[in-house]
Design a protein around this motif. Structure first.
Motif, PDB file in Angstrom:
ATOM      1  N   ALA A 193       0.841  -1.203   0.000  1.00  0.00           N
ATOM      2  CA  ALA A 193       0.000   0.000   0.000  1.00  0.00           C
ATOM      3  C   ALA A 193       0.875   1.252   0.000  1.00  0.00           C
ATOM      4  CB  ALA A 193      -0.933  -0.006   1.207  1.00  0.00           C
ATOM      5  N   ALA A 194       1.977   1.219   0.738  1.00  0.00           N
ATOM      6  CA  ALA A 194       2.903   2.359   0.765  1.00  0.00           C
ATOM      7  C   ALA A 194       3.545   2.556  -0.603  1.00  0.00           C
ATOM      8  CB  ALA A 194       3.970   2.148   1.840  1.00  0.00           C
TER       9      ALA A 194
ATOM     10  N   THR B 298       2.289   1.714  -3.455  1.00  0.00           N
ATOM     11  CA  THR B 298       1.229   2.230  -4.320  1.00  0.00           C
ATOM     12  C   THR B 298       1.034   3.729  -4.110  1.00  0.00           C
ATOM     13  OG1 THR B 298       0.127   0.086  -4.368  1.00  0.00           O
ATOM     14  CG2 THR B 298      -1.223   2.011  -4.921  1.00  0.00           C
ATOM     15  N   ARG B 299       1.024   4.168  -2.854  1.00  0.00           N
ATOM     16  CA  ARG B 299       0.832   5.601  -2.566  1.00  0.00           C
ATOM     17  C   ARG B 299       2.004   6.431  -3.117  1.00  0.00           C
ATOM     18  NH1 ARG B 299      -1.358   3.431   2.228  1.00  0.00           N
ATOM     19  NH2 ARG B 299       0.636   3.640   3.313  1.00  0.00           N
ATOM     20  N   ILE B 300       3.214   5.909  -2.991  1.00  0.00           N
ATOM     21  CA  ILE B 300       4.386   6.618  -3.511  1.00  0.00           C
ATOM     22  C   ILE B 300       4.297   6.703  -5.031  1.00  0.00           C
ATOM     23  CG2 ILE B 300       6.898   6.494  -3.809  1.00  0.00           C
ATOM     24  CD1 ILE B 300       6.957   5.216  -0.944  1.00  0.00           C
TER      25      ILE B 300
ATOM     26  N   GLU C  39       1.620   6.558  -6.908  1.00  0.00           N
ATOM     27  CA  GLU C  39       0.538   7.475  -7.276  1.00  0.00           C
ATOM     28  C   GLU C  39       0.993   8.924  -7.156  1.00  0.00           C
ATOM     29  OE1 GLU C  39      -2.789   6.376  -4.822  1.00  0.00           O
ATOM     30  OE2 GLU C  39      -3.293   4.661  -6.098  1.00  0.00           O
ATOM     31  N   ALA C  40       1.743   9.233  -6.106  1.00  0.00           N
ATOM     32  CA  ALA C  40       2.252  10.599  -5.926  1.00  0.00           C
ATOM     33  C   ALA C  40       3.196  10.971  -7.064  1.00  0.00           C
ATOM     34  CB  ALA C  40       2.960  10.726  -4.576  1.00  0.00           C
TER      35      ALA C  40
ATOM     36  N   GLU D 212       6.092   7.801   4.197  1.00  0.00           N
ATOM     37  CA  GLU D 212       5.384   6.523   4.367  1.00  0.00           C
ATOM     38  C   GLU D 212       5.931   5.741   5.559  1.00  0.00           C
ATOM     39  OE1 GLU D 212       2.633   5.412   2.954  1.00  0.00           O
ATOM     40  OE2 GLU D 212       2.513   7.257   1.800  1.00  0.00           O
TER      41      GLU D 212
ATOM     42  N   LYS E 160       4.676   6.916   8.875  1.00  0.00           N
ATOM     43  CA  LYS E 160       3.319   6.446   9.181  1.00  0.00           C
ATOM     44  C   LYS E 160       3.324   4.971   9.586  1.00  0.00           C
ATOM     45  CE  LYS E 160       1.530   9.184   5.432  1.00  0.00           C
ATOM     46  NZ  LYS E 160       0.912   9.082   4.121  1.00  0.00           N
TER      47      LYS E 160
END
Length: 157
Positions: A86-87, A89-91, A93-94, A115, A118
């Motif tokens: 998930a981390a 993926t978030r990176i 996407e950013a 990330e 968190k």
């Protein structure tokens, strides 16, 4: 779209269906010349930006390298593989939504640190100690203080 059988330029869409929760479209087509049918798929193709290293060289974005950095920092920490994915993926996407063709490696490192902060404080400190190239214990101590927040008032009776 050209017919894959006779290479005629004119094909007709017979049916359109949305697949994979809206991330792809399936189209049934018919050639207007040979009357044969075939299927095409449309998917969004997003290009990851190139990474510009500190020395100015450019390299392709490598998700394996990003994942390996996170896994190394999180080694022997109680964080699930799903949380790591998930981390990542978030990176990603950013990076994609930045709209940039090139991104400095420093920016990627900052996203990783966000990330990790968190996910796990110890992993964050591990990564920061290497990423920020601490020269002395004071720099290390400052990062630890940052994540701890302000000191709690003494509980005097």
């Amino acid at each position: 779209m050209k017919c894959p059988f006779c290479h005629h330029d004119d094909t007709q869409v017979i049916e359109t269906r949305v697949l994979e929760e809206g991330s792809a479209i399936r189209r049934r087509r018919r050639c207007t010349q040979c009357d044969r049918r075939f299927t095409t798929y449309e998917r969004v193709e997003l290009q990851m930006p190139a990474v510009v290293k500190r020395n100015g060289s450019r390299t392709d974005y490598d998700p394996g390298k990003l994942r390996a950095s996170l896994v190394l920092a999180l080694r022997k920490r109680p964080v699930s593989a799903d949380a790591v994915e998930a981390a990542v993926t978030r990176i990603e996407e950013a990076l994609m939504t930045s709209g940039l063709r090139e991104v400095p490696s420093k920016r990627v490192g900052e996203l990783v640190m966000q990330e990790l902060q968190k996910l796990d404080k110890i992993a964050y400190i591990r990564f920061a100690s290497v990423y920020m190239s601490f020269e002395d214990v004071d720099e290390f101590t400052n990062v630890v203080r940052e994540i701890q927040g302000p000191p709690l008032p003494d509980a005097k009776s």
